[in-house]
Design a protein around this motif. Structure first.
Motif, mmCIF file in Angstrom:
data_model
loop_
_atom_site.group_PDB
_atom_site.id
_atom_site.type_symbol
_atom_site.label_atom_id
_atom_site.label_comp_id
_atom_site.label_asym_id
_atom_site.label_seq_id
_atom_site.Cartn_x
_atom_site.Cartn_y
_atom_site.Cartn_z
ATOM 1 N N ALA A 170 -1.527 -12.511 -12.283
ATOM 2 C CA ALA A 170 -1.079 -11.132 -12.485
ATOM 3 C C ALA A 170 -0.757 -10.469 -11.145
ATOM 4 O O ALA A 170 0.271 -9.786 -10.998
ATOM 5 C CB ALA A 170 -2.160 -10.338 -13.224
ATOM 6 N N ALA A 171 -1.630 -10.679 -10.153
ATOM 7 C CA ALA A 171 -1.416 -10.084 -8.826
ATOM 8 C C ALA A 171 -0.172 -10.666 -8.160
ATOM 9 O O ALA A 171 0.604 -9.939 -7.522
ATOM 10 C CB ALA A 171 -2.653 -10.318 -7.949
ATOM 11 N N SER A 172 0.034 -11.958 -8.310
ATOM 12 C CA SER A 172 1.205 -12.602 -7.699
ATOM 13 C C SER A 172 2.509 -12.077 -8.299
ATOM 14 O O SER A 172 3.491 -11.849 -7.586
ATOM 15 C CB SER A 172 1.133 -14.123 -7.883
ATOM 16 N N THR A 173 2.514 -11.881 -9.604
ATOM 17 C CA THR A 173 3.709 -11.363 -10.274
ATOM 18 C C THR A 173 4.002 -9.938 -9.807
ATOM 19 O O THR A 173 5.158 -9.580 -9.530
ATOM 20 C CB THR A 173 3.531 -11.402 -11.800
ATOM 21 N N TYR A 174 2.949 -9.127 -9.705
ATOM 22 C CA TYR A 174 3.119 -7.771 -9.175
ATOM 23 C C TYR A 174 3.699 -7.827 -7.765
ATOM 24 O O TYR A 174 4.616 -7.075 -7.411
ATOM 25 C CB TYR A 174 1.776 -7.045 -9.157
ATOM 26 N N GLY A 175 3.157 -8.733 -6.935
ATOM 27 C CA GLY A 175 3.599 -8.830 -5.546
ATOM 28 C C GLY A 175 5.062 -9.209 -5.421
ATOM 29 O O GLY A 175 5.787 -8.677 -4.577
ATOM 30 N N LEU A 176 5.525 -10.129 -6.281
ATOM 31 C CA LEU A 176 6.935 -10.519 -6.263
ATOM 32 C C LEU A 176 7.845 -9.316 -6.502
ATOM 33 O O LEU A 176 8.833 -9.097 -5.800
ATOM 34 C CB LEU A 176 7.207 -11.574 -7.335
ATOM 35 N N GLU A 310 -10.257 -5.193 -19.450
ATOM 36 C CA GLU A 310 -11.141 -4.269 -18.735
ATOM 37 C C GLU A 310 -10.951 -4.312 -17.220
ATOM 38 O O GLU A 310 -11.504 -3.471 -16.504
ATOM 39 C CB GLU A 310 -12.607 -4.560 -19.081
ATOM 40 N N LEU A 311 -10.154 -5.264 -16.730
ATOM 41 C CA LEU A 311 -9.905 -5.350 -15.287
ATOM 42 C C LEU A 311 -8.649 -4.593 -14.867
ATOM 43 O O LEU A 311 -8.368 -4.470 -13.671
ATOM 44 C CB LEU A 311 -9.752 -6.824 -14.876
ATOM 45 N N ALA A 312 -7.890 -4.088 -15.825
ATOM 46 C CA ALA A 312 -6.560 -3.534 -15.547
ATOM 47 C C ALA A 312 -6.590 -2.396 -14.532
ATOM 48 O O ALA A 312 -5.826 -2.398 -13.561
ATOM 49 C CB ALA A 312 -5.902 -3.073 -16.838
ATOM 50 N N LEU A 313 -7.460 -1.407 -14.714
ATOM 51 C CA LEU A 313 -7.469 -0.234 -13.835
ATOM 52 C C LEU A 313 -7.913 -0.572 -12.409
ATOM 53 O O LEU A 313 -7.185 -0.258 -11.449
ATOM 54 C CB LEU A 313 -8.349 0.873 -14.425
ATOM 55 N N PRO A 314 -9.077 -1.203 -12.210
ATOM 56 C CA PRO A 314 -9.461 -1.539 -10.826
ATOM 57 C C PRO A 314 -8.471 -2.485 -10.150
ATOM 58 O O PRO A 314 -8.231 -2.387 -8.945
ATOM 59 C CB PRO A 314 -10.840 -2.201 -10.976
ATOM 60 N N LEU A 315 -7.873 -3.377 -10.918
ATOM 61 C CA LEU A 315 -6.892 -4.299 -10.350
ATOM 62 C C LEU A 315 -5.644 -3.548 -9.879
ATOM 63 O O LEU A 315 -5.105 -3.835 -8.816
ATOM 64 C CB LEU A 315 -6.508 -5.346 -11.397
ATOM 65 N N MET A 316 -5.226 -2.542 -10.641
ATOM 66 C CA MET A 316 -4.044 -1.771 -10.257
ATOM 67 C C MET A 316 -4.310 -0.975 -8.986
ATOM 68 O O MET A 316 -3.455 -0.889 -8.101
ATOM 69 C CB MET A 316 -3.662 -0.823 -11.403
ATOM 70 N N VAL A 317 -5.491 -0.374 -8.886
ATOM 71 C CA VAL A 317 -5.862 0.367 -7.679
ATOM 72 C C VAL A 317 -5.828 -0.554 -6.462
ATOM 73 O O VAL A 317 -5.296 -0.205 -5.398
ATOM 74 C CB VAL A 317 -7.276 1.000 -7.831
ATOM 75 N N LEU A 318 -6.377 -1.733 -6.622
ATOM 76 C CA LEU A 318 -6.434 -2.707 -5.540
ATOM 77 C C LEU A 318 -5.026 -3.104 -5.089
ATOM 78 O O LEU A 318 -4.724 -3.143 -3.892
ATOM 79 C CB LEU A 318 -7.209 -3.938 -6.036
ATOM 80 N N LEU A 319 -4.153 -3.371 -6.035
ATOM 81 C CA LEU A 319 -2.795 -3.814 -5.702
ATOM 82 C C LEU A 319 -1.977 -2.716 -5.034
ATOM 83 O O LEU A 319 -1.169 -2.994 -4.140
ATOM 84 C CB LEU A 319 -2.089 -4.312 -6.968
ATOM 85 N N ILE A 320 -2.176 -1.488 -5.440
ATOM 86 C CA ILE A 320 -1.476 -0.371 -4.785
ATOM 87 C C ILE A 320 -1.923 -0.243 -3.334
ATOM 88 O O ILE A 320 -1.105 -0.018 -2.430
ATOM 89 C CB ILE A 320 -1.716 0.940 -5.562
ATOM 90 N N MET A 321 -3.217 -0.414 -3.091
ATOM 91 C CA MET A 321 -3.736 -0.370 -1.722
ATOM 92 C C MET A 321 -3.147 -1.503 -0.877
ATOM 93 O O MET A 321 -2.765 -1.303 0.281
ATOM 94 C CB MET A 321 -5.263 -0.463 -1.731
#
Length: 410
Positions: A170-176, A310-321
C-alpha cells in the motif's frame, strides 16, 4: 481444500501459484500498454495484475466464500535470485567511476533512508502503530518500491509484525503516485524560481557512460545466462545457510537473501578486473528483471487487503510525513549540494520520484522536465539509475535490518 473458522481454505501448490502469477503478469503488461494512466505514473505491470487479483480475493472474502493459501516455495526462490543479482551488479568500483557527483547523490539518499526509517518509527509511536509495521511505510517502500518492500516484509513478519506485506504494498503504491505527481512540478518550480539557464554540464562521466553503452550493446547468449545462473545459485548455496548460522549464533536476525546480496557485492568487487568467471551484466539484468516481476506479482497475490482497515488512518499520517520530508530534502539539500543549476534541478526532481516511488519513477519525472525544456541532463540519466537500482540498497538494507531487530527486541 480444508475449512478453518467457517471459511473454506483453498490450498494452491507452488507450480499453480507461479502459473497464475505469470498469467496475471501478462495481463498487467497488456493493461499498462493499453491505458495511459498506468505508464504515466510508472505503475509496474506485476502490481496491476497482482493487485487486481488481491481485490478479487478481498471481494470473495467479504462474501465469506473462501480464502486461498499459496505454497511460497517459488515465490521465495524468485526473491532470493533478485537480491543476489542486485549484489552481482553492484561492484564497489562503480561508485568510484561515478565520481564526486554520484557520491554526493548517494550520501543524500542514505540520509533520506535514515530519515524515512526515523519518521516511520516515530510517527508509529505517536499514532499507536506497531513500529515494525510502520517501518514498512518507510525507506523499504519509498526508495525501495514494491520490490524491496516485498523482499523485506518476511523479515518483519518473522519478527512479529503482522500485515507487513500489505502495508508495504500500500505504501509503495502511494509513493509511486505521489512521486510522479510532485517530482515534475517541483523540478519546474526550482528552474523558474531560480531563473536557471537551460543548459547542461557534461562533467567527467565518460568512463561510466562508455561502460553503460557497452553493456547495452552486449548480446545475451545461452552461455552468458548459464554462467550467470551458476554464479547466482553458488552464492545462494553459501549465503542462505551461513545467514542461518549467524542468526542462530548471535540471535540477530539476518535474512539469507539479504546476506547473499552482500556476498554478491563481494564477489563482483573481487573479480571485476581479473574474473576467473566472466559473467554478463546484461544476462544478470535479464534474470533480475524476470525474477523481480515474478516474485512481485506473487507478492501482490498474497495481499490480505481486509487486514488494513484499522491501519488506514495512522498509515496515511505516516505517508504524508514521508512526502513532506522527502520534498524538503530535495529542495533544501539535494538541489544545493548538486550545484544549484539545471542539472541539479533535474536530479532533484528525479530524487523526489526515486525517494518516494523507486527508480523508474525518478526517470519518468526527469524525462518530463527535460522534454519540456528541450535539454537532456546526461548526468541525471547516468547517476540516478545507478544510485537507485544499485547503490542505495548497500546502506539502506542493512540499516533496515538493524532497526527491525532493534525494535523487535523492545
Amino acid at each position: 481444500m480444508e475449512e478453518s473458522g467457517g471459511m473454506l481454505i483453498l490450498e494452491v501448490d507452488m507450480i499453480t501459484f507461479a502459473a497464475i502469477g505469470a498469467i496475471l503478469l501478462m495481463i498487467g503488461k497488456w493493461v499498462v500498454n493499453r491505458y495511459e494512466i498506468f505508464w504515466k505514473y510508472t505503475i509496474p505491470s506485476p502490481v496491476i495484475g497482482g493487485f487486481g487479483f488481491a481485490i478479487l480475493m478481498w471481494i470473495v472474502y467479504e462474501f465469506g466464500l473462501f480464502e486461498i493459501e499459496f505454497d511460497n516455495t517459488l515465490y521465495d526462490l524468485f526473491m532470493f535470485i533478485f537480491f543476489v543479482t542486485i549484489g552481482l551488479t553492484s561492484g564497489l568500483t562503480l561508485l568510484k567511476k561515478g565520481g564526486k557527483l554520484l557520491l554526493i547523490y548517494m550520501l543524500v539518499c542514505w540520509f533520506l533512508a535514515l530519515m524515512q526509517n526515523g519518521i516511520s518509527i516515530s510517527v508509529s509511536s505517536l499514532t499507536g502503530l506497531d513500529p515494525l509495521i510502520g517501518m514498512m511505510a518507510g525507506q523499504a517502500s519509498m526508495q525501495g518500491g514494491h520490490g524491496m518492500a516485498a523482499s523485506l516484509a518476511p523479515l518483519i513478519e518473522s519478527l512479529g509484525g503482522d500485515n507487513a506485506l500489505t502495508v508495504g504494498m500500500a505504501a509503495s503504491t502511494y509513493g509511486l503516485i505521489a512521486g510522479s505527481l510532485l517530482g515534475g512540478p517541483i523540478g519546474n518550480w526550482l528552474i523558474k524560481r531560480n531563473k536557471l539557464k537551460i543548459e547542461t554540464e557534461e562533467g567527467n562521466l565518460d568512463e561510466l557512460s562508455k561502460e553503460l553503452k557497452e553493456e547495452e550493446n552486449e548480446k545475451i547468449t545461452a552461455r552468458s545466462v548459464t554462467v550467470a545462473g551458476a554464479v547466482i545459485f553458488v552464492i545462494l548455496a553459501i549465503g542462505l545457510p551461513t545467514a542461518n548460522w549467524i542468526t542462530e549464533l548471535t540471535g540477530f536476525s539476518i535474512p539469507g537473501h539479504i546476506f547473499s546480496l552482500f556476498l554478491g557485492i563481494i564477489f563482483r568487487s573481487l573479480f571485476e578486473k581479473h574474473a576467473f568467471v566472466k559473467d554478463s551484466n546484461k544476462a544478470m539484468e535479464m534474470i533480475s528483471t524476470v525474477s523481480l516481476n515474478m516474485f512481485l506479482v506473487m507478492a501482490m497475490m498474497n495481499l490480505r487487503i481486509w487486514e488494513l482497515y484499522e491501519l488506514a488512518l495512522p498509515l496515511m499520517v505516516l505517508l504524508i510525513m514521508q512526502t513532506i520530508v522527502t520534498v524538503l530534502i530535495a529542495i533544501f539539500i539535494m538541489y544545493r549540494v548538486l550545484g544549484r543549476n539545471y542539472d541539479a534541478a533535474v536530479m532533484s526532481s528525479g530524487f523526489i520520484g526515486h525517494g518516494l516511488g523507486a527508480t523508474p519513477n525518478g526517470l519518468v519525472v526527469m524525462n518530463a522536465i527535460c522534454t519540456k525544456y528541450g535539454v537532456i541532463s546526461r548526468k541525471a540519466f547516468i547517476i540516478i539509475p545507478i544510485a537507485g537500482t544499485v547503490l542505495t540498497d548497500v546502506v539502506g538494507v542493512p540499516l533496515f535490518v538493524f532497526l527491525a531487530n532493534l525494535f523487535a527486541g523492545l
